[in-house]
Design a protein around this motif. Structure first.
Motif, PDB file in Angstrom:
ATOM      1  N   PRO A 112       0.839  -1.198   0.000  1.00  0.00           N
ATOM      2  CA  PRO A 112       0.000   0.000   0.000  1.00  0.00           C
ATOM      3  C   PRO A 112       0.873   1.246   0.000  1.00  0.00           C
ATOM      4  N   PRO A 113       0.524   2.247  -0.833  1.00  0.00           N
ATOM      5  CA  PRO A 113       1.442   3.369  -1.078  1.00  0.00           C
ATOM      6  C   PRO A 113       1.492   4.442  -0.006  1.00  0.00           C
ATOM      7  N   ASN A 114       0.998   4.159   1.189  1.00  0.00           N
ATOM      8  CA  ASN A 114       1.072   5.132   2.280  1.00  0.00           C
ATOM      9  C   ASN A 114       1.701   4.483   3.511  1.00  0.00           C
ATOM     10  N   GLY A 115       2.273   5.316   4.376  1.00  0.00           N
ATOM     11  CA  GLY A 115       2.866   4.812   5.608  1.00  0.00           C
ATOM     12  C   GLY A 115       4.145   4.029   5.362  1.00  0.00           C
ATOM     13  N   PRO A 116       4.504   3.112   6.283  1.00  0.00           N
ATOM     14  CA  PRO A 116       5.752   2.346   6.155  1.00  0.00           C
ATOM     15  C   PRO A 116       5.818   1.520   4.876  1.00  0.00           C
ATOM     16  N   THR A 117       4.675   0.964   4.442  1.00  0.00           N
ATOM     17  CA  THR A 117       4.695   0.204   3.188  1.00  0.00           C
ATOM     18  C   THR A 117       4.956   1.118   2.001  1.00  0.00           C
ATOM     19  N   GLY A 118       4.430   2.343   2.058  1.00  0.00           N
ATOM     20  CA  GLY A 118       4.697   3.316   0.998  1.00  0.00           C
ATOM     21  C   GLY A 118       6.166   3.711   0.951  1.00  0.00           C
ATOM     22  N   ASP A 119       6.781   3.825   2.119  1.00  0.00           N
ATOM     23  CA  ASP A 119       8.212   4.149   2.166  1.00  0.00           C
ATOM     24  C   ASP A 119       9.028   3.040   1.497  1.00  0.00           C
ATOM     25  N   LEU A 120       8.642   1.789   1.747  1.00  0.00           N
ATOM     26  CA  LEU A 120       9.362   0.682   1.135  1.00  0.00           C
ATOM     27  C   LEU A 120       9.097   0.624  -0.370  1.00  0.00           C
ATOM     28  N   LEU A 121       7.867   0.927  -0.776  1.00  0.00           N
ATOM     29  CA  LEU A 121       7.559   0.955  -2.204  1.00  0.00           C
ATOM     30  C   LEU A 121       8.404   2.005  -2.912  1.00  0.00           C
ATOM     31  N   LYS A 122       8.597   3.144  -2.276  1.00  0.00           N
ATOM     32  CA  LYS A 122       9.447   4.185  -2.853  1.00  0.00           C
ATOM     33  C   LYS A 122      10.876   3.665  -3.039  1.00  0.00           C
ATOM     34  N   GLU A 123      11.355   2.867  -2.101  1.00  0.00           N
ATOM     35  CA  GLU A 123      12.689   2.286  -2.250  1.00  0.00           C
ATOM     36  C   GLU A 123      12.748   1.384  -3.485  1.00  0.00           C
ATOM     37  N   HIS A 124      11.663   0.688  -3.772  1.00  0.00           N
ATOM     38  CA  HIS A 124      11.609  -0.127  -4.990  1.00  0.00           C
ATOM     39  C   HIS A 124      11.780   0.766  -6.221  1.00  0.00           C
ATOM     40  N   PHE A 125      11.030   1.870  -6.252  1.00  0.00           N
ATOM     41  CA  PHE A 125      11.095   2.757  -7.417  1.00  0.00           C
ATOM     42  C   PHE A 125      12.496   3.351  -7.574  1.00  0.00           C
ATOM     43  N   ASP A 126      13.154   3.627  -6.459  1.00  0.00           N
ATOM     44  CA  ASP A 126      14.488   4.222  -6.517  1.00  0.00           C
ATOM     45  C   ASP A 126      15.542   3.252  -7.046  1.00  0.00           C
ATOM     46  N   LYS A 127      15.225   1.978  -7.098  1.00  0.00           N
ATOM     47  CA  LYS A 127      16.212   0.991  -7.535  1.00  0.00           C
ATOM     48  C   LYS A 127      16.168   0.706  -9.033  1.00  0.00           C
ATOM     49  N   VAL A 128      15.228   1.321  -9.751  1.00  0.00           N
ATOM     50  CA  VAL A 128      15.175   1.112 -11.199  1.00  0.00           C
ATOM     51  C   VAL A 128      15.414   2.436 -11.914  1.00  0.00           C
ATOM     52  N   ALA A 129      15.780   2.334 -13.184  1.00  0.00           N
ATOM     53  CA  ALA A 129      16.069   3.526 -13.969  1.00  0.00           C
ATOM     54  C   ALA A 129      14.787   4.294 -14.273  1.00  0.00           C
ATOM     55  N   PRO A 130      14.877   5.605 -14.486  1.00  0.00           N
ATOM     56  CA  PRO A 130      13.707   6.391 -14.872  1.00  0.00           C
ATOM     57  C   PRO A 130      13.009   5.790 -16.089  1.00  0.00           C
ATOM     58  N   THR A 131      11.686   5.812 -16.069  1.00  0.00           N
ATOM     59  CA  THR A 131      10.740   5.279 -17.061  1.00  0.00           C
ATOM     60  C   THR A 131      10.651   3.763 -17.053  1.00  0.00           C
ATOM     61  N   ALA A 132      11.319   3.079 -16.134  1.00  0.00           N
ATOM     62  CA  ALA A 132      11.053   1.647 -15.981  1.00  0.00           C
ATOM     63  C   ALA A 132       9.623   1.493 -15.470  1.00  0.00           C
ATOM     64  N   PRO A 133       8.790   0.676 -16.097  1.00  0.00           N
ATOM     65  CA  PRO A 133       7.380   0.610 -15.696  1.00  0.00           C
ATOM     66  C   PRO A 133       7.142  -0.234 -14.448  1.00  0.00           C
ATOM     67  N   TYR A 134       6.090   0.127 -13.730  1.00  0.00           N
ATOM     68  CA  TYR A 134       5.548  -0.674 -12.636  1.00  0.00           C
ATOM     69  C   TYR A 134       4.268  -1.291 -13.178  1.00  0.00           C
ATOM     70  N   ALA A 135       4.272  -2.599 -13.386  1.00  0.00           N
ATOM     71  CA  ALA A 135       3.133  -3.284 -14.001  1.00  0.00           C
ATOM     72  C   ALA A 135       2.334  -4.008 -12.931  1.00  0.00           C
ATOM     73  N   GLY A 136       1.041  -3.801 -12.922  1.00  0.00           N
ATOM     74  CA  GLY A 136       0.165  -4.395 -11.917  1.00  0.00           C
ATOM     75  C   GLY A 136      -0.794  -3.348 -11.402  1.00  0.00           C
ATOM     76  N   TRP A 137      -0.876  -3.225 -10.062  1.00  0.00           N
ATOM     77  CA  TRP A 137      -1.788  -2.213  -9.511  1.00  0.00           C
ATOM     78  C   TRP A 137      -1.460  -1.966  -8.050  1.00  0.00           C
ATOM     79  N   PHE A 138      -2.366  -1.186  -7.393  1.00  0.00           N
ATOM     80  CA  PHE A 138      -2.184  -0.792  -5.995  1.00  0.00           C
ATOM     81  C   PHE A 138      -3.414  -1.193  -5.180  1.00  0.00           C
ATOM     82  N   SER A 139      -3.227  -1.278  -3.871  1.00  0.00           N
ATOM     83  CA  SER A 139      -4.338  -1.610  -2.981  1.00  0.00           C
ATOM     84  C   SER A 139      -5.148  -0.359  -2.646  1.00  0.00           C
ATOM     85  N   ASN A 140      -6.300  -0.580  -2.018  1.00  0.00           N
ATOM     86  CA  ASN A 140      -7.153   0.494  -1.480  1.00  0.00           C
ATOM     87  C   ASN A 140      -7.840   1.313  -2.555  1.00  0.00           C
TER      88      ASN A 140
END
Length: 673
Positions: free
Chosen positions: A368-396
């Motif tokens: 979930p993109p808010n709170g501690p889980t959101g912080d970890l999700l941001k770390e995921h995004f920071d590990k890939v190059a710009p414009t690398a896609p996130y395929a799937g969806w989000f909760s809530n």
């Protein structure tokens, strides 16, 4: 200082060949679409797959989520080199949408009456099974990531034994249910072995509807009320649903086509006059009673609401011998309340899109993109190059969508909504011609009229393009009235035959335009200033290769309000894409500006079907003096409207209205401005 872009582009961005798929340089031959030039093929955004030659398939629509997960992860391993397995998920048998796309491939096929026989047929192609922990739902995603890395399938212990699968890794007891800890372990230990070309996000479980239920109608608002004017305290007698251990009370929408369903601010319940529940939505006190809230959201007043086909369900367990059960709710808008004594849903493994995740060796999470889980999700995004896609969806639901897409944009990542995209490994490999020619237009004559263009939304969503859009497209009244269809240009890589089908079968009254907000769903205004041009360059490349020069777009939200496009974003679109115009969504229809020289018009999207929509248009132009042209971009709800409804509306649009396709609309708008 080395920038994130420079570092990751040099070390982390792998070609498709790095997955054991066909090399990226061969993507054009594999049906990547576009102009077919070698430079574009070498710059593929998404993995390429070999062309399938023969497909073994079966109908899995009646199988459990666990068995479907076993088969889709098998499909991912088998289809990695060249697709061979295809499954029918949609109901309808030979008329279902999966069956229609299968026929359209023109490939030879072999049908399996029992698709689970395919496990034995292809058992020699997998190393065995990754066994997930049924007590820790997120372990199913970790198992999926491991399945891709270990050439294995995902199974529970019973499935592994029943199908004679060697246990490659057993995740039972490895995780304790702490979602952040589980996915951090995965990020630290598995991501270095995964592709860095994309990230994926899938729910580990899904809610499945029980069959043959009897719902008792308890209360219904028969008026189309959207202004909370019927807000009040309602005591509902749900005693007709007594008979078993519990009573399940469902709140839905009595007018499912306009988006103003039940809204509830407080709930209490009494069994034989004794209170057994009292809570406010969104609080800890609600949790024991909220049986199913996945299709609902919490509003600004702390109210729980659900619109259209959505609903939420509360479960009340009265003492044995209860003869009277009442539920008192503060409620408003277009409510429909029903009750039953049988559990209406069950939880099963979520199987969809896992073939693609396994085949590409992608990391899959559910944060979930808010709170501690959101912080970890941001770390995921920071590990890939710009414009690398996130395929799937989000909760809530919607709140998760807004927060998740915004967080991804801040990390320089666009979203590919694909959690219900099925047989993605097959559709990515089926070759089909895609034209890069921009649709010719017939210029409209200027005049003092109300010029209107209508647009179906949702096209950023590739599962919509695969499923619901196909059903809409097959409406026999399509083509009777001009309408724009948003579609994802990324289908050129993840489903070239799907995109080709829509191009080839479009009538003169159907125009494909780019879904929000370009090459992947995003909010351009939320991107880092030094990375937004990369997204625009990517969008320009995909739009040129698919012949689209209009976009339906969002910008970003500030203080819970959508913000118009800035001049800087407009200039970036103008410099890097072939756009002739932008329809900006989440706007009341009054916006008409130029940004970077490109006209940006707000989206006017009233509720209701044809007659009510026409009445809203009339009210919208009530102050128009008729001495100059007026332009309106009208939004069409893809989930409640059909081409038949559009044709009905078109018949009502007499003078001063003139209905135009988007290309003619923006051509005239540009000439007028």
């Amino acid at each position: 200082m080395v920038s994130r872009r420079t570092f990751l582009a040099g070390t982390g961005a792998l070609t498709a060949g790095g997955f054991g798929l066909i090399p990226a340089q061969s993507a054009a031959a594999a049906g990547a679409g576009g102009t077919g030039d070698a430079a574009n093929a070498a710059r593929r955004l998404l993995p390429a797959f070999g062309r399938p030659e023969h497909l073994h398939y079966g109908d899995v629509s009646k199988l459990s989520g666990g068995d479907q997960t076993l088969l889709t992860t098998l499909q991912g391993v088998v289809n990695r080199s060249s697709p061979e397995l295809y499954f029918l998920f949609s109901p309808g048998g030979p008329d279902g949408v999966d069956a229609r796309w299968l026929r359209d491939t023109g490939l030879p096929t072999t049908r399996y009456a029992d698709p689970l026989e395919l496990v034995a047929k292809y058992r020699h192609r997998v190393r065995g099974a990754i066994v997930h922990d049924p007590d820790v739902i997120d372990s199913l995603n970790v198992a999926t990531t491991l399945a891709g890395l270990e050439n294995a399938v995902v199974a529970d212990a019973a499935q592994a034994k029943a199908h004679g699968l060697r246990i490659v890794q057993d995740l039972r007891g490895k995780f304790d249910g702490d979602r952040v800890k589980t996915y951090r372990w995965q990020l630290e230990n598995l991501f270095p072995r995964c592709t860095h070309q994309l990230l994926t996000g899938l729910p580990p479980t899904m809610v499945v509807q029980a069959e043959n239920l009897t719902w008792h109608e308890i209360a219904r608002e028969t008026r189309q009320i959207r202004d909370s004017s019927n807000r009040g305290s309602y005591t509902l007698d749900v005693s007709p649903a007594l008979g078993k251990e519990a009573v399940y009370v469902r709140f839905g929408d009595s007018f499912g086509d306009d988006g103003w369903g039940a809204s509830v601010a407080s709930v209490s319940a009494k069994a034989n006059g004794v209170e057994i529940a009292n809570f406010l939505p969104g609080t800890d006190a609600e949790t024991p009673f909220l049986f199913d809230g996945l299709n609902s959201s919490i509003g600004g007043e702390g109210n729980r609401f659900s619109d259209g086909g959505g609903y939420f369900i509360y479960k009340f367990t009265p003492p044995a011998g209860t003869t009277s059960l009442t539920v008192t709710v503060e409620m408003w808008n277009q409510y429909l309340v029903t009750a039953t004594d049988t559990a209406p849903t069950r939880v099963e493994a979520f199987p969809y899109f896992r073939d693609y995740v396994v085949a590409t060796k992608a990391l899959v999470s559910w944060l979930p993109p808010n709170g501690p889980t959101g912080d970890l999700l941001k770390e995921h995004f920071d590990k890939v190059a710009p414009t690398a896609p996130y395929a799937g969806w989000f909760s809530n639901d919607v709140a998760g969508e807004w927060s998740g897409v915004d967080l991804a944009a801040q990390g320089g990542v666009e979203v590919l909504p694909a959690d219900f995209y099925m047989n993605g490994t097959v559709h990515s490999g089926v070759s089909a011609p895609i034209s890069d020619k921009v649709r010719k237009l017939t210029p409209a004559k200027p005049g003092n009229k109300v010029f209107l263009t209508l647009t179906f939304g949702e096209g950023d969503n590739v599962q919509y393009c695969q499923r619901h859009m196909r059903d809409l497209w097959d409406d026999p009244h399509r083509g009777e009235a001009p309408v724009n269809w948003t579609v994802s240009p990324l289908l050129a890589e993840v489903g070239p035959a799907l995109f080709s089908h829509y191009q080839r079968t479009a009538t003169k009254n159907d125009l494909l335009i780019c879904g929000p907000s370009g090459a992947g769903y995003t909010y351009p205004g939320a991107w880092p200033a030094d990375e937004v041009d990369e997204y625009m360059k990517l969008s320009g490349r995909f739009m040129r290769s698919t012949g689209m020069d209009l976009v339906y777009a969002y910008n970003h939200r500030e203080n819970d309000k959508w913000v118009p496009f800035s001049e800087e974003i407009g200039r970036s679109y103008a410099e890097h894409t072939p756009l002739r115009g932008i329809i900006q969504s989440w706007e009341a229809g009054d916006l008409l500006v130029r940004r970077g020289g490109i006209p940006v018009i707000g989206n006017f999207s009233p509720p209701g079907k044809a007659a009510e929509y026409k009445a809203a248009l009339d009210a919208h132009i009530a102050d128009w003096d008729g001495k100059s042209p007026l332009f309106i971009a009208g939004g069409i709800n893809a989930w409640s409207w059909t081409p038949t409804d559009v044709a009905e509306l078109a018949k009502l649009l007499k003078a001063p209205y003139e209905l135009l396709l988007g290309n003619a609309f923006f051509d005239l708008l540009n000439r007028t401005l």
